[in-house]
Scaffold this motif. Structure first.
Motif, short mmCIF file in Angstrom:
data_model
loop_
_atom_site.label_atom_id
_atom_site.label_comp_id
_atom_site.label_asym_id
_atom_site.label_seq_id
_atom_site.Cartn_x
_atom_site.Cartn_y
_atom_site.Cartn_z
N THR A 66 0.86 -1.18 0.00
CA THR A 66 0.00 0.00 0.00
C THR A 66 0.89 1.24 0.00
O THR A 66 2.01 1.21 0.51
N HIS A 67 0.37 2.30 -0.61
CA HIS A 67 1.04 3.61 -0.58
C HIS A 67 0.07 4.52 0.16
O HIS A 67 -0.94 4.92 -0.40
N ASP A 68 0.38 4.82 1.42
CA ASP A 68 -0.58 5.40 2.34
C ASP A 68 -0.49 6.90 2.56
O ASP A 68 -1.42 7.48 3.11
N ALA A 69 0.61 7.52 2.17
CA ALA A 69 0.77 8.95 2.43
C ALA A 69 1.66 9.58 1.37
O ALA A 69 2.61 8.96 0.90
N PRO A 70 1.36 10.84 0.98
CA PRO A 70 2.16 11.52 -0.04
C PRO A 70 3.46 12.07 0.54
O PRO A 70 3.55 12.37 1.73
N GLY A 74 11.70 17.12 -2.80
CA GLY A 74 12.75 17.60 -1.91
C GLY A 74 12.92 16.80 -0.63
O GLY A 74 13.94 16.88 0.03
N MET A 75 11.91 16.02 -0.27
CA MET A 75 11.99 15.23 0.96
C MET A 75 12.66 13.88 0.67
O MET A 75 12.54 13.35 -0.42
N THR A 76 13.37 13.35 1.64
CA THR A 76 14.01 12.05 1.50
C THR A 76 13.03 10.95 1.89
O THR A 76 12.31 11.07 2.88
N VAL A 77 13.02 9.88 1.09
CA VAL A 77 12.25 8.67 1.39
C VAL A 77 13.25 7.54 1.58
O VAL A 77 14.23 7.45 0.85
N ALA A 100 10.20 11.81 6.46
CA ALA A 100 10.48 12.46 7.74
C ALA A 100 9.26 12.53 8.66
O ALA A 100 9.40 12.68 9.87
N LYS A 101 8.07 12.38 8.10
CA LYS A 101 6.85 12.48 8.91
C LYS A 101 6.30 11.12 9.31
O LYS A 101 5.32 11.04 10.05
N GLY A 102 6.92 10.02 8.83
CA GLY A 102 6.46 8.69 9.24
C GLY A 102 6.34 7.72 8.09
O GLY A 102 6.84 7.95 6.98
N LYS A 103 5.65 6.62 8.35
CA LYS A 103 5.51 5.55 7.36
C LYS A 103 4.60 6.00 6.23
O LYS A 103 3.53 6.55 6.46
#
Length: 130
Positions: A66-70, A74-77, A100-103
């Motif tokens: 699942t892909h649960d959050a955008p 510029g943000m690192t995944v 950086a904000k979570g899963k």
């Protein structure tokens, strides 16, 4: 012989190149689902690559995530994997992606151990059959 418990971690910065808009999976400037799944596959195969016999590799055969959050540009995944099952040549990984904000996504991924040259020859033979 591979054993369960092998872990992997890889990361990528979200950019135009791996955005949903560029990859054709949507119209927004966010991390694309195909980019997330590619990162999951890369993390899994790289985690076991140095423990395979010479001339062997792995190929992905199943991905259930699942892909649960955008995630914005510029943000690192990063992705973390763990080998949770070894059944002959079949490898099963738990996979999870974070920013950086979570899963942001997760699930299961299966790969099979293959002989690289034999597998490539089989694929090349398809092209000759046309």
């Amino acid at each position: 012989m591979l054993e369960t418990g092998i872990k992997g971690k890889q990361e990528v910065v979200v950019s135009d190149a791996n955005s949903a808009k560029t990859m054709g999976s949507g119209t927004l400037d966010v991390f694309a689902t195909p980019a997330m799944t590619a990162l999951m596959e890369k993390t899994a195969w790289m985690s076991v690559a140095d423990q395979l016999d010479e001339g062997c590799g792995t190929v992905g055969t199943l991905l259930n995530v699942t892909h649960d959050a955008p995630t914005p540009l510029g943000m690192t995944v990063w992705c973390e994997t763990e080998l949770v099952e070894v059944d002959g040549r079949r490898l099963v990984f738990d996979v999870a992606a974070y920013d950086a904000k979570g899963k942001i996504g997760g699930g299961r991924h299966e790969r099979f151990i293959i002989q690289n040259e034999k597998f490539q020859a089989k694929a090349n033979k398809k092209a000759l059959a046309e």
